[in-house]
Write a protein that holds these residues in place. Sequence first.
Motif, PDB file in Angstrom:
ATOM      1  N   ALA A 112      59.542 -11.765 -47.413  1.00 61.73           N
ATOM      2  CA  ALA A 112      58.282 -11.924 -46.686  1.00 61.73           C
ATOM      3  C   ALA A 112      57.136 -11.850 -47.696  1.00 61.73           C
ATOM      4  O   ALA A 112      57.218 -11.118 -48.677  1.00 61.73           O
ATOM      5  CB  ALA A 112      58.147 -10.823 -45.645  1.00 61.73           C
ATOM      6  N   TYR A 113      56.066 -12.591 -47.459  1.00 60.88           N
ATOM      7  CA  TYR A 113      54.984 -12.668 -48.442  1.00 60.88           C
ATOM      8  C   TYR A 113      54.208 -11.351 -48.551  1.00 60.88           C
ATOM      9  O   TYR A 113      53.716 -10.835 -47.550  1.00 60.88           O
ATOM     10  CB  TYR A 113      54.020 -13.807 -48.092  1.00 60.88           C
ATOM     11  N   PRO A 114      54.109 -10.784 -49.761  1.00 62.78           N
ATOM     12  CA  PRO A 114      53.379  -9.525 -49.907  1.00 62.78           C
ATOM     13  C   PRO A 114      51.908  -9.739 -50.240  1.00 62.78           C
ATOM     14  O   PRO A 114      51.460  -9.422 -51.328  1.00 62.78           O
ATOM     15  CB  PRO A 114      54.106  -8.844 -51.082  1.00 62.78           C
ATOM     16  N   GLY A 115      51.154 -10.272 -49.311  1.00 64.22           N
ATOM     17  CA  GLY A 115      49.729 -10.534 -49.563  1.00 64.22           C
ATOM     18  C   GLY A 115      48.831  -9.675 -48.686  1.00 64.22           C
ATOM     19  O   GLY A 115      49.295  -9.010 -47.770  1.00 64.22           O
ATOM     20  N   GLY A 124      54.819  -5.896 -41.260  1.00 67.28           N
ATOM     21  CA  GLY A 124      55.870  -4.957 -40.855  1.00 67.28           C
ATOM     22  C   GLY A 124      56.139  -5.030 -39.359  1.00 67.28           C
ATOM     23  O   GLY A 124      57.290  -5.082 -38.922  1.00 67.28           O
ATOM     24  N   ILE A 127      58.079  -8.301 -38.376  1.00 63.35           N
ATOM     25  CA  ILE A 127      59.509  -8.268 -38.697  1.00 63.35           C
ATOM     26  C   ILE A 127      60.231  -7.322 -37.733  1.00 63.35           C
ATOM     27  O   ILE A 127      61.260  -7.666 -37.147  1.00 63.35           O
ATOM     28  CB  ILE A 127      59.731  -7.846 -40.165  1.00 63.35           C
ATOM     29  N   SER A 151      65.777  -9.526 -48.407  1.00 64.76           N
ATOM     30  CA  SER A 151      65.027  -8.443 -47.757  1.00 64.76           C
ATOM     31  C   SER A 151      64.779  -8.663 -46.266  1.00 64.76           C
ATOM     32  O   SER A 151      65.364  -9.543 -45.641  1.00 64.76           O
ATOM     33  CB  SER A 151      63.708  -8.180 -48.494  1.00 64.76           C
ATOM     34  N   GLY A 152      63.889  -7.836 -45.730  1.00 60.87           N
ATOM     35  CA  GLY A 152      63.527  -7.905 -44.314  1.00 60.87           C
ATOM     36  C   GLY A 152      63.007  -9.287 -43.934  1.00 60.87           C
ATOM     37  O   GLY A 152      63.094  -9.700 -42.783  1.00 60.87           O
ATOM     38  N   GLY A 153      62.509 -10.015 -44.918  1.00 59.99           N
ATOM     39  CA  GLY A 153      62.018 -11.358 -44.677  1.00 59.99           C
ATOM     40  C   GLY A 153      63.115 -12.316 -44.259  1.00 59.99           C
ATOM     41  O   GLY A 153      62.871 -13.307 -43.567  1.00 59.99           O
ATOM     42  N   LEU A 155      66.201 -10.982 -42.870  1.00 58.76           N
ATOM     43  CA  LEU A 155      66.786 -10.355 -41.686  1.00 58.76           C
ATOM     44  C   LEU A 155      65.986 -10.653 -40.419  1.00 58.76           C
ATOM     45  O   LEU A 155      66.544 -10.690 -39.320  1.00 58.76           O
ATOM     46  CB  LEU A 155      66.873  -8.838 -41.918  1.00 58.76           C
TER      47      LEU A 155
END
Lengths: 262, 285
Positions: A112-115, A124, A127, A151-153, A155
């Motif tokens: 997932a994009y960490p921006g 969060g 997801i 990662s959760g991105g 899942l």
Amino acid sequence: MSKITAWDKVQLARELDRPKALDYINSLFEEFIELHGDRCFGDDKSIVGGIATLEGKPVTVIGEQKGKNVKENMERNFGMPEPEGYRKALRLMKQAEKFKRPIITFIDTPGAYPGMGAEERGQGEAIARNLMEMSRIKVPIICIVIGEGSSGGALAIGVGDRVVMLENAVYSILSPEGFASILYKDSSKAKEAAENMKLTANDLKKLGIIDKIIKEPENGAQNDFETVINDIKKYLVQNIKKLEELTEKKLIEQRYEKFRNM
Amino acid sequence: MIIDKVKKLNGEEAVRTKNESASDRMIGKWVKCDNCKEIIYKEDFHKNLSVCPNCGKHFRLSARRRIKQIADEGTFKEIGGDILTKDPLHFEGYLKKVEMLKEKTKIEEAVKCGTCEIEGQKAVLGVMDGNFLMGSMGSAVGERITLAIETAIKKKLPLIMFCVSGGARMQEGIVSLMQMAKTSSAIAKLNEEGLLYISVFTDPTTGGVTASFASLGDIILAEPKALIGFAGPRVIEQTIKQKLPDGFQRSEFLLEHGFIDKIVERKDMKETLAKLIRLHIKKLR
């Protein structure tokens, strides 16, 4: 052929000319109508979705979409979704439930994009909500990891009745680079990390995380895409049929137990 | 310099364990607040629920202290305490590290769950502990939390989760990731039973815990100024190549953006939880 290492598979899974979600969607299904937007904020191009037909049967399809060149990757944000992508995916899954269409998802993301914007709009929460809602959707869900499942991105569109991986795809808690930077304090040890993470299809089958491995030709799915497509299609048709024989209650119960036992 | 003064005051060596980190410097009988630099008598600090009496900074709490603050005395009965760390990746040094941590922290894993009473009302309470591998969620944490949720379902009790976590536990790889799906599925089941779930974010809660059960409460509370996010601030700064503004991803920021219901100070937490539980009992009648 010499033995392919986990790190080799990470490279194969990331290859630019490896088939992406839309390649699978356009080849597996006769018709595909793409639908857009999360009805809250925007349309995330790193997740595509819509209605398609699988041997004449309407299904809902969702995929994390990477690009095959820099321009496409810029447009698709390198397959890293923002909350809108996950909310669009959930909207389409709820729609599938309403119209009793099975759901097929294609997983292929570095995460997932960490921006800043993603955080402001609740990455969060988006997801988490997908995980919760997917566990109770009353139609069959089949998830296929086609490239990189990170990662959760990954899942967030991966809670299904069947979870399948292509032979050279990888699925992990984090990218090997991220893993190495956290546990070895050195992201250049990604290769070593990959060997220890149990991220290949074989490892995950042994761990009971996935149900089936779809074989790939040597050097990747792009080298004989037709065969790969036929194998996936056969698997989908067979398993959707099996899952549709279950009552809704049984379907949900089995899905709960599947993840409960992990 | 101040620390030296305190050392003199105490007439003993400074004791600073790794658990306490820079945010909770214990020097003999004294504690130094890393926010306002005030030096506080340790007993007063703990009496004040580990909140700085000068600036109000909420320090991190062990699960043991948190349970003491929330559950009525003598009512906490642990669930799943026998579920211990697993090593699915056979990750080098992992179990050894866990053994060392157990010895040091006197706890077995990063969450403690149980049934208890809160102002006389029965509830299931789960409390994460940041002293144990940053409160990260591996198979034991996921299993304990899922068992707690299932106990709430079986006994028709409200569920309260205090969250503090760096996210999914790296050392257990994909199995940790799957705990996100497992706990979230259990919350979905709890919802179908019409049971109350209150989630409380405390400093810091990030990664796979934010992206699973922590964000799924019917009511979501947070302690003041807690760091709450999916991606950690350092990862975001590396990605966007600029510094994040002050207060980004703090409780107040999340309240403003609509992701939590209420910020509750520690001194009001028990009363607030009790009140919310009571309101839901009335609704059932």
